[in-house]
Design a protein around this motif. Structure first.
Motif, PDB file in Angstrom:
ATOM      1  N   SER A   1       0.921  -0.889   0.133  1.00  0.00           N
ATOM      2  CA  SER A   1      -0.087   0.101   0.207  1.00  0.00           C
ATOM      3  C   SER A   1       0.807   1.205  -0.114  1.00  0.00           C
ATOM      4  O   SER A   1       0.568   2.552  -0.643  1.00  0.00           O
ATOM      5  CB  SER A   1      -1.177   0.354   0.953  1.00  0.00           C
ATOM      6  N   ASP A   2       2.191   1.274   0.667  1.00  0.00           N
ATOM      7  CA  ASP A   2       2.614   2.438   0.585  1.00  0.00           C
ATOM      8  C   ASP A   2       3.398   2.608  -1.033  1.00  0.00           C
ATOM      9  O   ASP A   2       3.138   4.129  -1.558  1.00  0.00           O
ATOM     10  CB  ASP A   2       4.209   2.287   1.344  1.00  0.00           C
ATOM     11  N   LEU A   3       3.680   1.400  -2.007  1.00  0.00           N
ATOM     12  CA  LEU A   3       4.037   2.123  -2.931  1.00  0.00           C
ATOM     13  C   LEU A   3       2.596   2.637  -3.846  1.00  0.00           C
ATOM     14  O   LEU A   3       3.638   3.117  -4.431  1.00  0.00           O
ATOM     15  CB  LEU A   3       4.204   0.535  -3.370  1.00  0.00           C
ATOM     16  N   GLN A   4       1.663   1.768  -3.851  1.00  0.00           N
ATOM     17  CA  GLN A   4       0.034   2.421  -4.793  1.00  0.00           C
ATOM     18  C   GLN A   4       0.352   3.790  -4.162  1.00  0.00           C
ATOM     19  O   GLN A   4       0.093   4.268  -5.213  1.00  0.00           O
ATOM     20  CB  GLN A   4      -0.662   1.002  -4.494  1.00  0.00           C
ATOM     21  N   SER A   5       0.482   4.158  -2.614  1.00  0.00           N
ATOM     22  CA  SER A   5       0.419   5.775  -3.145  1.00  0.00           C
ATOM     23  C   SER A   5       1.033   6.436  -3.185  1.00  0.00           C
ATOM     24  O   SER A   5       0.675   7.416  -3.449  1.00  0.00           O
ATOM     25  CB  SER A   5      -0.511   5.967  -0.569  1.00  0.00           C
ATOM     26  N   SER A   6       2.296   6.136  -3.421  1.00  0.00           N
ATOM     27  CA  SER A   6       3.728   6.617  -3.371  1.00  0.00           C
ATOM     28  C   SER A   6       3.317   6.914  -5.399  1.00  0.00           C
ATOM     29  O   SER A   6       3.482   7.574  -5.872  1.00  0.00           O
ATOM     30  CB  SER A   6       4.829   6.352  -3.530  1.00  0.00           C
ATOM     31  N   GLU A   7       3.074   5.418  -6.115  1.00  0.00           N
ATOM     32  CA  GLU A   7       2.494   6.173  -7.359  1.00  0.00           C
ATOM     33  C   GLU A   7       1.617   7.036  -7.776  1.00  0.00           C
ATOM     34  O   GLU A   7       1.556   8.353  -8.659  1.00  0.00           O
ATOM     35  CB  GLU A   7       1.713   4.614  -7.876  1.00  0.00           C
TER      36      GLU A   7
END
Ligand code: DAH
Length: 345
Positions: free
Chosen positions: A79-85
């Motif tokens: 989820s961290d990766l998705q929000s930074s995307e």
């Protein structure tokens, strides 16, 4: 061996805690290592047979905790990766680009004309009254002084409903007159816009469905002069302050005397000659003093009250106003036609 299994668990816990998935590839590597079908935790579960009996339970719990840790690490990294995307996508937006074109709707020319007519009559105290399109024979014809054998019924070819001799699609908005008069006593001052139906062959000049606006005014001492003045006011509001009108004697079963009203259109060009048949005058409505028989049918005392009524077609007025030569265009809902009216309200 069993000692090294305990040690291995501790080492994996540290490894998981220190993992930072910087991109989707790193995340996928982590998944394969700890959660994939050939993950490294499997061999730890296999070690359980080498653990002393009294510690087997504790060992099993430890390995399960390790697995849960790997799972929660995986989902939080994901989820961290998705929000930074998403953040990245936002910052790469170009706010100076023109927006996507917005398709604006527009009013139908029939509605434009109908609303204009309603506005004009509302200003002098008429109230809008809307009624059903499926009517019964009595309200559409009989109450309006047109009994079954009356030759005037032939003037309006009627659509009767399947398996019914009494229910029909109203042939005129005059049916609203009988609805209103049977439900309220005078003074009555209504305007009734709506759709009507007639069994007619569709052509450039006529259609099996069209719109009318009906007017009805009943009170004590209402005279033909009141009607004429009201209609002159309407014609001048609708067609300009210098508009001239004339009333020609006519026949309708529900009014006596009856008239048709023409407005002076002029003979400026060839088209004017064609649409006014060379006279310069254009018929726009039927009208008259409400026939006493209609008042009696609707339980209004003709010795006390009198009134006038009028009815007009909308399509013809819309066609004149916007120079539309084929009535069918008004019912096809082709956006290429309709969007031409987007600048008018
Ligand atoms: N109902 C008539 C028609 O459809 C129009 C009409 C004529 C209405 C005279 C009236 C009227 O109210 O008084 O042809």
């Amino acid at each position: 061996m069993s000692d090294s299994a305990w040690g291995q668990i501790e080492a994996y816990i540290k490894e998981i805690e220190n993992t930072e998935c910087s991109d989707n590839d790193a995340l996928e590597q982590f998944r394969i290592r700890f959660l994939g079908s050939k993950n490294i935790l499997k061999s730890l579960f296999g070690e359980i047979k080498n653990i002393e009996n009294d510690r087997k339970k504790e060992y099993g719990q430890k390995v399960n905790e390790l697995k849960a840790l790997a799972e929660s690490k995986y989902s939080s990294c994901k989820s961290d990766l998705q929000s930074s995307e998403r953040e990245g996508a936002k910052s790469s937006m170009d706010f100076s680009l023109p927006s996507a074109p917005f398709q604006q709707g527009s009013r139908h020319p029939v509605s434009i004309v109908m609303n204009r007519i309603i506005d004009i009559f509302e200003k002098i105290g008429f109230v809008v009254s809307e009624e059903r399109e499926i009517e019964d024979d009595w309200h559409n014809f009989t109450a309006m002084n047109t009994p079954e054998d009356h030759p005037a019924r032939d003037m309006q070819d009627t659509f009767y409903l399947k398996n019914s001799v009494t229910n029909l699609l109203r042939t005129h908005t005059s049916s609203v007159q009988s609805r209103v008069m049977t439900s309220q006593q005078p003074p009555i001052r209504i305007i009734a816009p709506g759709r009507v139906y007639r069994n007619e062959t569709i052509s450039a000049r006529s259609h099996c469905q069209f719109h009318q606006v009906e007017g009805l005014f009943i009170d004590k001492d209402v005279s033909f002069a009141d009607m004429k003045q009201t209609l002159l006011y309407f014609a001048r509001e609708m067609y300009g302050p210098d508009t001239k009108i004339r009333l020609r004697p006519s026949y309708f079963p529900f009014t006596e005397p009856s008239a048709e009203m023409d407005v002076y259109w002029g003979l400026k060009d060839e088209i004017d000659y064609r649409i006014t048949k060379g006279t310069g005058w254009l018929e726009i409505l039927g009208c008259g003093m409400v026939d006493p028989n209609v008042l009696i049918n609707c339980n209004i005392d003709p010795e006390v009250y009198t009134g006038f009524a009028f009815g007009m077609g909308i399509e013809r007025q819309a066609m004149l106003k916007y120079n539309i030569s084929d009535i069918r265009l008004l019912f096809e809902n082709d956006v290429r036609f309709l969007k031409q009216f987007s600048s008018v309200i």
